[in-house]
Design a protein around this motif. Sequence first.
Motif, mmCIF file in Angstrom:
data_model
loop_
_atom_site.group_PDB
_atom_site.id
_atom_site.type_symbol
_atom_site.label_atom_id
_atom_site.label_comp_id
_atom_site.label_asym_id
_atom_site.label_seq_id
_atom_site.Cartn_x
_atom_site.Cartn_y
_atom_site.Cartn_z
ATOM 1 N N LEU A 290 -14.106 -97.567 -121.779
ATOM 2 C CA LEU A 290 -13.894 -97.560 -123.227
ATOM 3 C C LEU A 290 -12.707 -98.437 -123.592
ATOM 4 O O LEU A 290 -12.761 -99.207 -124.560
ATOM 5 C CB LEU A 290 -13.673 -96.124 -123.703
ATOM 6 N N LEU A 291 -11.627 -98.377 -122.807
ATOM 7 C CA LEU A 291 -10.430 -99.160 -123.111
ATOM 8 C C LEU A 291 -10.689 -100.650 -123.067
ATOM 9 O O LEU A 291 -10.053 -101.420 -123.787
ATOM 10 C CB LEU A 291 -9.306 -98.795 -122.146
ATOM 11 N N ARG A 292 -11.640 -101.091 -122.240
ATOM 12 C CA ARG A 292 -11.943 -102.519 -122.161
ATOM 13 C C ARG A 292 -12.560 -103.036 -123.460
ATOM 14 O O ARG A 292 -12.546 -104.232 -123.721
ATOM 15 C CB ARG A 292 -12.877 -102.800 -120.975
ATOM 16 N N GLN A 293 -13.121 -102.166 -124.241
ATOM 17 C CA GLN A 293 -13.732 -102.582 -125.508
ATOM 18 C C GLN A 293 -12.863 -102.236 -126.726
ATOM 19 O O GLN A 293 -13.306 -102.394 -127.854
ATOM 20 C CB GLN A 293 -15.107 -101.906 -125.653
ATOM 21 N N LEU A 294 -11.647 -101.796 -126.472
ATOM 22 C CA LEU A 294 -10.749 -101.421 -127.564
ATOM 23 C C LEU A 294 -9.448 -102.217 -127.503
ATOM 24 O O LEU A 294 -8.992 -102.604 -126.424
ATOM 25 C CB LEU A 294 -10.411 -99.926 -127.503
ATOM 26 N N GLU A 295 -8.863 -102.461 -128.693
ATOM 27 C CA GLU A 295 -7.501 -102.940 -128.821
ATOM 28 C C GLU A 295 -6.680 -101.758 -129.344
ATOM 29 O O GLU A 295 -6.894 -101.282 -130.459
ATOM 30 C CB GLU A 295 -7.404 -104.101 -129.807
ATOM 31 N N VAL A 296 -5.792 -101.282 -128.496
ATOM 32 C CA VAL A 296 -5.004 -100.108 -128.848
ATOM 33 C C VAL A 296 -3.584 -100.544 -129.209
ATOM 34 O O VAL A 296 -2.962 -101.319 -128.468
ATOM 35 C CB VAL A 296 -4.982 -99.090 -127.691
ATOM 36 N N VAL A 297 -3.080 -100.049 -130.337
ATOM 37 C CA VAL A 297 -1.749 -100.414 -130.823
ATOM 38 C C VAL A 297 -0.960 -99.138 -131.099
ATOM 39 O O VAL A 297 -1.440 -98.250 -131.823
ATOM 40 C CB VAL A 297 -1.828 -101.254 -132.114
ATOM 41 N N HIS A 298 0.232 -99.058 -130.510
ATOM 42 C CA HIS A 298 1.145 -97.947 -130.775
ATOM 43 C C HIS A 298 2.318 -98.491 -131.601
ATOM 44 O O HIS A 298 3.007 -99.417 -131.163
ATOM 45 C CB HIS A 298 1.649 -97.331 -129.471
ATOM 46 N N VAL A 299 2.540 -97.932 -132.772
ATOM 47 C CA VAL A 299 3.595 -98.392 -133.677
ATOM 48 C C VAL A 299 4.692 -97.335 -133.721
ATOM 49 O O VAL A 299 4.426 -96.166 -134.040
ATOM 50 C CB VAL A 299 3.038 -98.645 -135.097
ATOM 51 N N GLN A 300 5.937 -97.763 -133.398
ATOM 52 C CA GLN A 300 7.061 -96.843 -133.375
ATOM 53 C C GLN A 300 7.584 -96.588 -134.798
ATOM 54 O O GLN A 300 7.214 -97.271 -135.755
ATOM 55 C CB GLN A 300 8.184 -97.417 -132.496
ATOM 56 N N ASP A 301 8.484 -95.612 -134.921
ATOM 57 C CA ASP A 301 9.009 -95.245 -136.236
ATOM 58 C C ASP A 301 9.777 -96.382 -136.897
ATOM 59 O O ASP A 301 9.831 -96.462 -138.128
ATOM 60 C CB ASP A 301 9.932 -94.024 -136.113
ATOM 61 N N HIS A 302 10.398 -97.237 -136.103
ATOM 62 C CA HIS A 302 11.208 -98.321 -136.664
ATOM 63 C C HIS A 302 10.410 -99.626 -136.788
ATOM 64 O O HIS A 302 10.986 -100.687 -136.973
ATOM 65 C CB HIS A 302 12.434 -98.575 -135.775
ATOM 66 N N GLU A 303 9.074 -99.503 -136.691
ATOM 67 C CA GLU A 303 8.230 -100.700 -136.700
ATOM 68 C C GLU A 303 7.144 -100.593 -137.760
ATOM 69 O O GLU A 303 6.788 -99.509 -138.225
ATOM 70 C CB GLU A 303 7.553 -100.896 -135.342
ATOM 71 N N ILE A 304 6.625 -101.763 -138.094
ATOM 72 C CA ILE A 304 5.319 -101.889 -138.737
ATOM 73 C C ILE A 304 4.587 -103.018 -138.030
ATOM 74 O O ILE A 304 5.216 -103.883 -137.407
ATOM 75 C CB ILE A 304 5.406 -102.166 -140.256
ATOM 76 N N VAL A 305 3.252 -103.005 -138.098
ATOM 77 C CA VAL A 305 2.448 -104.022 -137.428
ATOM 78 C C VAL A 305 1.500 -104.635 -138.446
ATOM 79 O O VAL A 305 0.830 -103.910 -139.197
ATOM 80 C CB VAL A 305 1.658 -103.429 -136.248
#
Length: 371
Positions: free
Chosen positions: A65-80
């Motif tokens: 499943l991970l090979r077909q996904l782009e996973v993004v984790h955004v921290q509290d001090h960030e925006i993406v």
Amino acid sequence: MLKTVTIQTDERGLLFRKGSYVKLLQPGTYRFWSWKKTTEVVLPVTKPFAVAGKDLRLFLHDEELLRQLEVVHVQDHEIVLHYEDEKFVAVLPAGSYAFWNVLKRHTFIRVDIRNPELPAGIDPAVVPKLGTYIQTFEVANHESGVLFYNHVRQRELPPGKHVFWKGPVSVSVAKADLRQQQLDMTGQEMMTEDKVTLRLNFVCQYKIVSPLRALEFKSFEEQLYIRLQLLLREYVGTLKLDDLLKMKQEIGAFVLSRLNGESEEYGVHFVSAGVKDIILPGDIKDILNTVLLAEKKALANTITRREETASTRSLLNTAKLMDENETLFRLKELEFLEKICEKIGTISLTGGGNLLEKLNLLLGDKNGRKA
């Protein structure tokens, strides 16, 4: 009993058994025994990966499943900033996100909002779409701005539009007007050396040349006003009223010289300064008018006496010349006779003799005897 599930090309399936995730279902047709208590969730790959009621972390152990996904984790001090096929889509605040990478290519720009400056890689066309995540400050063409982070001065901002992230750092911009400005002091009461109280109307023009320095002052114009007031009191207090009225043109030069000596302290250049009006109390004005009238009368009397003396001296000189020269005396007699004739309509002379001789008899000789 079998149940059939069909997964289309633009879809992916998630297989659950007794509520727990089992595996990814690729496009195709699947049959499951109903007694195995399986459920299938079909997700479109054109939408972000999300399963109602399930946390994303429950699926991250599946490598297929991970090979077909782009996973993004955004921290509290960030925006993406999220882009699909190089086109801006949305701003991702703090949290975890997953996107299918099957039909679209996803790219991301990660921003640390503890630094309010926008990264250079952000296209200006995207900035208006950032909405509530940014704050904008505009500096006009005749202004200069000073940037502050958490009330700490950073740098000078040129004219234009300046954009910053909204975040834990407070951003503010103070602006200074660089055009020539005018400071008016109206009806300022002051006392001369001889204890005469008067009022001054004074004007001063200046331009800010160092905004960083000028903005360090609280109530900048008020402090300039007080400094101008003190300089005027210093100058006026050393002069008597008569001297002040004679030297009022020099007040502006004195004040301007002193102000420009302190221009670096205020961050300004003083262009000009001068007195508009000196307003005297009513009783002092009456006294001055009386003095002026007396002076003018005395001057008029002096001129009158001078003219009378000159006229008498002229008559005396003329008399001496006529006494010494009989011909000149006779010419003067004829001149007066001519003037008399101009004012008389008709002169009648009787008897014989020459006309000039008869006129001569009218005039008499120079000693007053009749001819």
